[in-house]
Scaffold this motif. Structure first.
Motif, PDB file in Angstrom:
ATOM      1  N   PRO A  75     -55.821 -10.786  68.195  1.00  0.00           N
ATOM      2  CA  PRO A  75     -56.417 -11.666  67.185  1.00  0.00           C
ATOM      3  C   PRO A  75     -55.353 -12.336  66.321  1.00  0.00           C
ATOM      4  O   PRO A  75     -54.231 -11.839  66.171  1.00  0.00           O
ATOM      5  CB  PRO A  75     -57.281 -10.704  66.355  1.00  0.00           C
ATOM      6  N   VAL A  76     -55.705 -13.465  65.739  1.00  0.00           N
ATOM      7  CA  VAL A  76     -54.812 -14.172  64.812  1.00  0.00           C
ATOM      8  C   VAL A  76     -54.506 -13.260  63.635  1.00  0.00           C
ATOM      9  O   VAL A  76     -55.402 -12.635  63.050  1.00  0.00           O
ATOM     10  CB  VAL A  76     -55.452 -15.490  64.345  1.00  0.00           C
ATOM     11  N   THR A  77     -53.229 -13.175  63.282  1.00  0.00           N
ATOM     12  CA  THR A  77     -52.793 -12.252  62.239  1.00  0.00           C
ATOM     13  C   THR A  77     -52.724 -12.919  60.864  1.00  0.00           C
ATOM     14  O   THR A  77     -52.741 -14.152  60.746  1.00  0.00           O
ATOM     15  CB  THR A  77     -51.403 -11.695  62.566  1.00  0.00           C
ATOM     16  N   ASN A  78     -52.591 -12.079  59.844  1.00  0.00           N
ATOM     17  CA  ASN A  78     -52.407 -12.592  58.490  1.00  0.00           C
ATOM     18  C   ASN A  78     -51.150 -13.452  58.395  1.00  0.00           C
ATOM     19  O   ASN A  78     -51.136 -14.491  57.730  1.00  0.00           O
ATOM     20  CB  ASN A  78     -52.293 -11.434  57.501  1.00  0.00           C
ATOM     21  N   GLY A  79     -50.076 -13.005  59.058  1.00  0.00           N
ATOM     22  CA  GLY A  79     -48.843 -13.772  59.005  1.00  0.00           C
ATOM     23  C   GLY A  79     -49.006 -15.155  59.597  1.00  0.00           C
ATOM     24  O   GLY A  79     -48.523 -16.145  59.033  1.00  0.00           O
ATOM     25  N   ALA A  80     -49.699 -15.235  60.731  1.00  0.00           N
ATOM     26  CA  ALA A  80     -49.941 -16.546  61.341  1.00  0.00           C
ATOM     27  C   ALA A  80     -50.836 -17.400  60.446  1.00  0.00           C
ATOM     28  O   ALA A  80     -50.617 -18.618  60.306  1.00  0.00           O
ATOM     29  CB  ALA A  80     -50.572 -16.368  62.715  1.00  0.00           C
ATOM     30  N   TYR A  81     -51.827 -16.767  59.817  1.00  0.00           N
ATOM     31  CA  TYR A  81     -52.744 -17.523  58.966  1.00  0.00           C
ATOM     32  C   TYR A  81     -52.039 -18.014  57.694  1.00  0.00           C
ATOM     33  O   TYR A  81     -52.337 -19.093  57.189  1.00  0.00           O
ATOM     34  CB  TYR A  81     -53.959 -16.670  58.615  1.00  0.00           C
ATOM     35  N   GLU A 135     -53.374  -4.646  47.196  1.00  0.00           N
ATOM     36  CA  GLU A 135     -52.202  -4.350  48.012  1.00  0.00           C
ATOM     37  C   GLU A 135     -51.657  -5.649  48.588  1.00  0.00           C
ATOM     38  O   GLU A 135     -52.375  -6.658  48.687  1.00  0.00           O
ATOM     39  CB  GLU A 135     -52.584  -3.404  49.152  1.00  0.00           C
ATOM     40  N   PRO A 136     -50.377  -5.652  48.981  1.00  0.00           N
ATOM     41  CA  PRO A 136     -49.838  -6.832  49.674  1.00  0.00           C
ATOM     42  C   PRO A 136     -50.573  -7.067  50.981  1.00  0.00           C
ATOM     43  O   PRO A 136     -50.986  -6.128  51.669  1.00  0.00           O
ATOM     44  CB  PRO A 136     -48.370  -6.454  49.925  1.00  0.00           C
ATOM     45  N   VAL A 137     -50.732  -8.318  51.343  1.00  0.00           N
ATOM     46  CA  VAL A 137     -51.369  -8.673  52.609  1.00  0.00           C
ATOM     47  C   VAL A 137     -50.393  -8.389  53.743  1.00  0.00           C
ATOM     48  O   VAL A 137     -49.307  -8.982  53.773  1.00  0.00           O
ATOM     49  CB  VAL A 137     -51.798 -10.152  52.616  1.00  0.00           C
ATOM     50  N   PRO A 138     -50.721  -7.494  54.680  1.00  0.00           N
ATOM     51  CA  PRO A 138     -49.785  -7.175  55.763  1.00  0.00           C
ATOM     52  C   PRO A 138     -49.760  -8.262  56.834  1.00  0.00           C
ATOM     53  O   PRO A 138     -50.803  -8.669  57.347  1.00  0.00           O
ATOM     54  CB  PRO A 138     -50.333  -5.855  56.331  1.00  0.00           C
ATOM     55  N   ASP A 139     -48.581  -8.740  57.174  1.00  0.00           N
ATOM     56  CA  ASP A 139     -48.463  -9.858  58.101  1.00  0.00           C
ATOM     57  C   ASP A 139     -48.959  -9.536  59.504  1.00  0.00           C
ATOM     58  O   ASP A 139     -49.461 -10.420  60.205  1.00  0.00           O
ATOM     59  CB  ASP A 139     -47.004 -10.317  58.189  1.00  0.00           C
ATOM     60  N   ASP A 140     -48.813  -8.281  59.945  1.00  0.00           N
ATOM     61  CA  ASP A 140     -49.079  -7.965  61.349  1.00  0.00           C
ATOM     62  C   ASP A 140     -50.484  -7.433  61.596  1.00  0.00           C
ATOM     63  O   ASP A 140     -50.772  -6.897  62.657  1.00  0.00           O
ATOM     64  CB  ASP A 140     -48.043  -6.967  61.881  1.00  0.00           C
TER      65      ASP A 140
END
Length: 464
Positions: free
Chosen positions: A245-251, A301-306
């Motif tokens: 799935p599309v990740t937070n980092g990509a988004y 919490e910080p948004v995890p990129d992966d």
């Protein structure tokens, strides 16, 4: 999440044995006693989760409406008991009504969620006692009622599976309410297992799904709902699908590139929606300087990129896909990627095969309170190597929610038929909040394209 199974109005209006109902088959190799044990275990698992979700907060939290999008938790609790009474105690068991006076109060079609706090709801202690009393009576019904293959509601214990799915669907909506409630964390769970870093790094960005036919839907899954039926052939052109799935980092890259401010990427209704409501990031995200933070079940919490991106609408998923030069997969593309085995030509129940989901296959059942990192669960991969198709996040598809060829209403029109059309988009695959009983390769979820409070993410596709 759809929490529409076995709702009140249909229970009183539909015949117990519709003449044209598609009768589920007996589970191969499973005798009646084993099937009863399976039904009891599945219902018991659902009730344990309901108890957890309604016992970890005080009465004020149970009776409050934490969002107009959701019911008070105490409404869900009594509604679960009322549906079980109407379908299993009255319809299957043939017993007199225990609480006919509350049928209207807990009729989801009669009362939208925004109105439910104004109803004379059962207080928490009474709601718990009512649901427990109904369950005790239902266990006796299960013990005494023959599993008649000629009776669609009883063949393979379909009615018991339907009600177990209904309760688990409401458990997911209650978990959404927990995410929406303000205040400190009330729920806790271990972190998902981390993927092997080397394995995840070696994954290709996308997988080619070859052209050809496949069998979509089911005519044999015993507890499948009417919109999953019947099995039918689909010819799907070749396409490429994201491996994960599309990740937070990509988004985040979409956000930083001005994606929310560029009309080119948005469907007209989506552009109007984000402009009207000032939407500039997934729900529950906020920027703190150069860092993105999110609120998750009472914890910031910080948004995890992966990790797969979560709490995005169909419009946001569609806009990201356009920005990336790709598109959302169709529903049939998603199901072919999840079920088709190129070596045999067969359609599996799950990406990994026909075995029931286990902890190594997928992130399901509220075992964890977040998606697992992208690249997790290699044992749950499809034959083509696509990962995390089951669990973690519901995945938006480009498809409208429509009936399959040969669709037959069962056991009543209000489960699926009234929602068919262009208003709702299909989601597939389940999330970390979904129990295995309500998640399989053929399971179809649907929601309005504006919805963001649900545990929704997506992956993208492109033509081959």
């Amino acid at each position: 999440m759809t929490d529409r199974t076995a709702e009140s109005r249909a229970a009183s209006a539909a015949p117990a044995e519709p003449a044209d109902a598609p009768a589920p088959l007996l589970i191969p190799g499973q005798d009646a006693e084993a099937l009863r044990d399976h039904a009891v275990a599945t219902l018991t698992r659902a009730r344990a989760r309901t108890a957890l979700l309604t016992s970890c907060v005080d009465e004020d939290d149970l009776t409050a409406q934490h969002s107009p999008l959701m019911s008070p938790l105490v409404w869900d609790l009594a509604h679960i008991g009322n549906q079980e009474e109407q379908w299993l105690l009255r319809t299957v068991g043939g017993h007199d009504a225990v609480r006919p006076d509350i049928d209207s109060i807990y009729d989801a079609f009669e009362h939208p969620r925004s109105e439910r706090p104004t109803l004379p709801l059962l207080p928490p202690a009474e709601a718990r006692a009512y649901a427990a009393d109904i369950r005790d009576r239902v266990l006796d019904v299960i013990e005494r009622t023959p599993l008649d293959p000629g009776t669609p509601l009883l063949s393979s214990g379909f009615a018991y599976g339907m009600i177990a799915q209904h309760e688990q669907q409401h458990d997911e909506t209650m978990l959404i309410t927990h995410q929406l409630r303000k205040g400190p964390a009330a729920l806790h769970a271990p972190e998902p297992p981390a993927p092997d870093a080397g394995d995840a790094a070696r994954l290709p960005a996308e997988v080619l799904v070859p052209a050809g036919p496949f069998a979509m839907g089911t005519s044999t899954e015993p507890w499948a709902l009417d919109n999953e039926r019947p099995e039918h052939q689909r010819l799907v052109p070749a396409f490429h699908l994201d491996t994960v799935p599309v990740t937070n980092g990509a988004y985040k890259a979409f956000i930083e590139d001005g994606g929310y401010g560029d009309e080119r990427w948005w469907a007209p209704a989506g552009w109007a929606q984000i402009r009207e409501h000032g939407i500039a990031a997934p729900l529950f995200w906020r920027r703190d300087g150069n860092e993105w933070l999110r609120r998750r079940f009472g914890t910031v919490e910080p948004v995890p990129d992966d990790e797969p991106v979560l709490h995005v609408s169909w419009y946001e998923a569609d806009a990201y896909a356009r920005w990336a030069g790709r598109r959302l997969p169709t529903e049939e593309e998603w199901e072919k990627a999840a079920r088709h085995d190129p070596a045999t030509g067969a359609s599996r129940r799950y990406p990994w095969g026909d075995a029931e989901p286990a902890a190594e296959h997928a992130n399901l059942g509220q075992r964890h309170l977040r998606p697992a990192r992208a690249g997790s669960y290699p044992a749950g991969a499809s034959p083509l190597g696509v990962r995390q198709l089951i669990g973690d996040v519901w995945e938006w598809t480009s498809s409208d929610f429509l009936p399959y060829p040969g669709f037959t209403v069962f056991p009543y029109p209000e489960y699926s038929k009234v929602f068919f059309g262009g208003d709702h988009k299909v989601l597939r695959g389940g999330s970390f909040a979904v129990d295995a009983v309500a998640c399989r390769g053929t399971f179809r979820n649907w929601d309005l394209p504006v919805r963001r409070q649900i545990f929704s993410g997506f992956r993208t596709a492109r033509d081959a």
